[in-house]
Design an enzyme around this catalytic site. Structure first.
Site, PDB file in Angstrom:
ATOM      1  N   SER A 106       0.730  -1.167   0.003  1.00 42.63           N
ATOM      2  CA  SER A 106       0.007  -0.009  -0.191  1.00 42.63           C
ATOM      3  C   SER A 106       0.928   1.325  -0.012  1.00 42.63           C
ATOM      4  O   SER A 106       1.521   1.486  -0.854  1.00 42.63           O
ATOM      5  CB  SER A 106      -0.957   0.032   1.346  1.00 42.63           C
ATOM      6  OG  SER A 106      -1.951   1.034   1.107  1.00 42.63           O
TER       7      SER A 106
ATOM      8  N   ARG B  97     -11.479   6.214  10.515  1.00 40.23           N
ATOM      9  CA  ARG B  97     -11.102   4.625  10.664  1.00 40.23           C
ATOM     10  C   ARG B  97     -12.323   3.722  10.072  1.00 40.23           C
ATOM     11  O   ARG B  97     -12.025   2.836   9.254  1.00 40.23           O
ATOM     12  CB  ARG B  97     -10.797   4.320  12.082  1.00 40.23           C
ATOM     13  CG  ARG B  97     -10.197   2.877  12.380  1.00 40.23           C
ATOM     14  CD  ARG B  97      -9.035   2.701  11.087  1.00 40.23           C
ATOM     15  NE  ARG B  97      -8.559   1.254  11.614  1.00 40.23           N
ATOM     16  CZ  ARG B  97      -7.675   0.852  10.924  1.00 40.23           C
ATOM     17  NH1 ARG B  97      -7.028   1.680   9.973  1.00 40.23           N
ATOM     18  NH2 ARG B  97      -6.788  -0.315  10.993  1.00 40.23           N
TER      19      ARG B  97
ATOM     20  N   ASP C 138      -8.780  -6.354  -4.691  1.00 39.52           N
ATOM     21  CA  ASP C 138      -8.629  -5.139  -4.253  1.00 39.52           C
ATOM     22  C   ASP C 138      -9.085  -3.843  -4.766  1.00 39.52           C
ATOM     23  O   ASP C 138      -8.453  -3.806  -6.133  1.00 39.52           O
ATOM     24  CB  ASP C 138      -7.001  -5.001  -3.908  1.00 39.52           C
ATOM     25  CG  ASP C 138      -6.507  -3.521  -3.299  1.00 39.52           C
ATOM     26  OD1 ASP C 138      -7.358  -2.733  -3.074  1.00 39.52           O
ATOM     27  OD2 ASP C 138      -5.075  -3.532  -3.238  1.00 39.52           O
TER      28      ASP C 138
ATOM     29  N   HIS D 287      -8.200  -4.906  -0.298  1.00 42.60           N
ATOM     30  CA  HIS D 287      -6.818  -4.280   0.037  1.00 42.60           C
ATOM     31  C   HIS D 287      -6.184  -4.905   1.169  1.00 42.60           C
ATOM     32  O   HIS D 287      -4.833  -4.948   1.155  1.00 42.60           O
ATOM     33  CB  HIS D 287      -7.023  -2.673   0.263  1.00 42.60           C
ATOM     34  CG  HIS D 287      -5.775  -2.004   0.311  1.00 42.60           C
ATOM     35  ND1 HIS D 287      -4.723  -2.097  -0.812  1.00 42.60           N
ATOM     36  CD2 HIS D 287      -5.148  -1.140   1.118  1.00 42.60           C
ATOM     37  CE1 HIS D 287      -3.806  -1.230  -0.493  1.00 42.60           C
ATOM     38  NE2 HIS D 287      -3.951  -0.901   0.616  1.00 42.60           N
TER      39      HIS D 287
END
Lengths: 205, 388
Positions: free
Chosen positions: B159, B229, B324, B357
């Site tokens: 990432s 979050r 992803d 992801h």
């Protein structure tokens, strides 16, 4: 010399003969990368393989071969025109659904293309069919119901295809049990190896 | 005592973070200057005599220098990539010297917004500069110098960590032999930036944020952090993975006609948000998402990624995951194309994984086998004295 070069298949040696030192080579359907490994060791090529099978991707990494995971049937989008000196399709042509498209793609991204395929015109294959059965052999190791080979052809068929598609055949080697066949190739040859390019003046379709 | 701890033979075991202090000013891309800074880092394995087996592991959004192992005073605090890094693991610490670093602007001990500004004696807060991936690499370079590592055998990350690995190959072409770029992208998509903006707005609009100087007010913008979050979490998982895991399962037997938790997925997101707000610094979150937004090595080459990688000399392993959608396989293919155009050695694998992801952090057999095979090649090269 490592295992790959010791057990190099007869068609690998023919291909290596055609490829100059340090050429840029793309091997479509490269399997575990043994041809590219052989060409790297014998010709010092910078090679890349294209493979769809996850296990073969890992095998290529083990063999120290660059490999791109991709489906040949959808084209080679990541590769620019004429990016490679040679594009190889070894024993995969007969398993492609879009035969014409892949030959076009090979001649788009490569200056020259090399294909190898089992010759369906080989006399033992003809005999099997004459007897009423699909041939099963070392070069055609599948039963009719589980074969990936959807586009089997003979040497004669392939050369007609090339003429029709304005593809110029530069060189041909026909093999039988690892030795070159001189006479009656379409009858006596098990495996055909061709090097070809786009005919001068032929526009890519 | 030790025998009671969760010791497994393929874990690096208890680890102790180290701190490096750099007193030379660091010029940042924004033109701000960080007069001095600390980097917290951990190392696993031994640097060999030729100093050729060092691997830098770069962290993503919310992770840190704590890549592997656990702390003696907190055995449950396992490193974020412990399934990847350890003795006999894909990145084998019996063969490689592995370094994890907490980036500047972070909140795990490296100099960041919650650190004391030596000029004022108070936390930097809002005055801490906006940092970029280039700045992180520049800061990491100094740690490499300090540790006597002229050239990394590999720089690896997933990432945002993958972006740092890419940046290394561009900014320090001589100092990285291999880049392992997992679930990466050459730049964020518009949609990615949009998600980041929503997360930042959640934080900035929290009354407890106090324009970034909440330390002085003794508050924490928890509500903002939680929402940030929660949004992030949705994007890290695939639709299928969420459906599989939570479905439409209710906590009670029927709807309760209220706005508290009805569905399991709500409970999960709230729990993740809550946990995150307890340990993560809001100012760091703003800066890290901004670093993601700004990463775009092609920008100064007129958008041409091929030109951006012209200077790179490394060999690359690029890995993406089919499910992803945040950093999709198509984005990794852009990287692969640019590398092919530059005739770089590159291997690309698209792992068939359902998790989205987050898959890069999970223990997928084929994914780990691939990384293991790649590092075994590097180990063989090292033992033959070859470094690339």
């Amino acid at each position: 010399m490592n295992a790959a070069s010791l057990h190099a298949r007869a068609d690998f040696k023919v291909i290596a003969r055609w490829i100059p030192e340090h050429a840029r080579v793309l091997d479509l359907g490269c399997g575990d990368g043994s041809l590219l490994q052989f060409l790297a060791e014998t010709r010092g090529v910078q090679g890349y393989g294209v493979e769809i099978s996850p296990d073969n991707i890992v095998a290529c990494v083990r063999n120290g071969v660059n490999v791109i995971q991709d489906d040949l049937e959808t084209g080679l989008h990541e590769i620019e025109d004429a990016a490679f000196d040679f594009v190889i399709l070894s024993q995969t042509l007969q398993a492609m659904r879009h035969t014409e498209d892949i030959v076009d793609e090979m001649l788009r991204v490569g200056q020259q293309a090399i294909v190898t395929f089992p010759n369906f015109g080989y006399w033992r294959n003809r005999l099997a069919v004459a007897r009423g059965n699909m041939p099963v052999s070392r070069n055609l190791p599948y039963e009719w119901y589980d074969t990936p080979n959807v586009h089997l052809c003979t040497i004669d068929d392939f050369e007609r295809f090339c003429t029709k598609r304005r593809v110029r055949i530069c060189e041909r080697v026909v093999l039988s049990d690892g030795s070159e066949v001189a006479a009656l190739p379409n009858l006596l040859g098990q495996l055909a190896v061709y090097r070809f390019e786009r005919q001068l003046g032929a526009s890519p379709s | 005592m030790k025998a009671e701890l969760p010791i497994s033979p393929d874990c690096v075991g208890p680890v102790i973070p180290k701190v490096a202090h750099f007193t030379a000013p660091l010029q940042l891309r924004s033109s701000a200057i960080l007069p001095d800074y600390r980097l917290v880092y951990e190392t696993y394995g031994e640097l060999n005599a030729a100093r050729s087996n060092a691997v830098l592991v770069c962290h993503a959004l919310n992770a840190s220098h704590h890549v592997a192992g656990w702390y003696a005073d907190d055995p449950k605090d396992l490193g974020w990539w412990d399934n990847m890094v350890g003795p006999g693991k894909p990145l084998d610490t019996d063969r490689f010297f592995v370094i994890g670093i907490n980036n500047i602007g972070g909140c795990h001990g490296s100099t960041g917004p919650s650190s004391i500004d030596p000029a004022t004696g108070r936390p930097y807060g809002a005055s801490f500069p906006v940092v970029t991936v280039e700045d992180w690499v520049a800061a990491q370079v100094r740690l490499a110098d300090l540790l006597g590592i002229d050239r990394f055998c590999a720089v690896m990350g997933g990432s945002l960590g993958a972006m740092q690995a890419l940046q290394w190959t561009i900014d320090q072409p001589k100092r990285v032999a291999h880049a392992i770029v997992i679930a990466g992208a050459p730049k964020l998509s518009t949609q990615n930036i949009a998600f980041n903006e929503v997360a930042r707005q959640a934080i900035i609009s929290d009354p407890d944020f106090h324009a970034g100087d909440y330390y002085a007010h003794g508050t924490v913008p928890r509500r903002g952090l939680r929402i940030a979050r929660m949004i992030g979490h949705i994007t890290y998982l695939s639709d299928d993975a969420m459906m599989e895991r939570f479905g439409r399962v209710l906590r009670a037997d029927d709807f309760r006609f209220h706005f508290d938790v009805d569905f399991e997925v709500e409970s999960y997101l709230r729990y993740q948000g809550e946990k995150f707000a307890e340990y993560f610094d809001a100012n760091t979150y703003l800066r890290i998402t901004r670093a993601l937004d700004y990463f775009d090595p092609a920008m100064k080459h007129g958008g041409n990624l091929t030109r951006a990688f012209q200077a790179a000399e490394a060999s690359f392993l690029v890995v993406s995951f089919t499910s992803d959608w945040r950093f999709s396989p198509a984005r990794s293919r852009e990287i692969v194309k640019a590398l092919l155009d530059n005739k770089r050695n590159v291997t690309y694998a698209e792992i068939d994984a359902p998790h989205g992801h987050d898959a890069f952090l999970l223990d997928d057999a084929h994914y780990h086998e691939l990384v293991r095979a790649y590092f075994l090649r590097l180990a063989a090269d090292i033992s033959h004295g070859r470094t690339a």
